[in-house]
Design a protein around this motif. Structure first.
Motif: not given
Length: 136
Positions: A63-69, A72
């Motif tokens: 999911p996109e949230r994994v790439w965002q984390r 960061r």
């Protein structure tokens, strides 16, 4: 007769090139040698599975949230450097070396035992294990 090189067995399993005399000789050996025949059979199965893989067989995109984390974490401030761990005491180094050696020996014995069990006879790299010669 010497066993067929693993790289040659991979080429035979892929079947990408026009067969050569060396391929014919290797296949004649494979007919007589269970070890090489089993390796070629396994490689052929892997090639067939890879060639028939569908899109649904491939891993899904995270999911996109994994790439965002991850982003960061990579772009954030650098973590403070930790001092290096102290070297183990000389006696402990010897013990660790002996444990590593014992583990390696155990793995080698287990591997040889499994190979003998699969082939039904000892592994002899100097000649094909399946071709018994009648000397008398």
């Amino acid at each position: 007769m010497a066993h067929v090189e693993s790289a040659h067995l991979v080429e035979l399993a892929l079947r990408n090139a026009t067969p050569t005399d060396a391929d014919a000789e290797a296949l004649r050996h494979v007919e007589q040698c269970a070890r090489c025949r089993d390796e070629l059979r396994m490689l052929t199965r892997v090639v067939a599975a890879a060639r028939t893989a569908q899109l649904v067989d491939l891993p899904t995109t995270p999911p996109e949230r994994v790439w965002q984390r991850i982003s960061r974490g990579v772009s954030g401030p650098p973590a403070p450097l930790r001092p290096p761990a102290p070297a183990p005491a000389p006696g402990k180094r010897v013990l660790l070396a002996l444990l590593a050696l014992a583990a390696a020996a155990g793995i080698a014995v287990a591997h040889r035992h499994l190979r003998q069990g699969a082939a039904g006879q000892p592994d002899r790299p100097d000649r094909c294990p399946d071709r018994a010669t009648d000397s008398g």
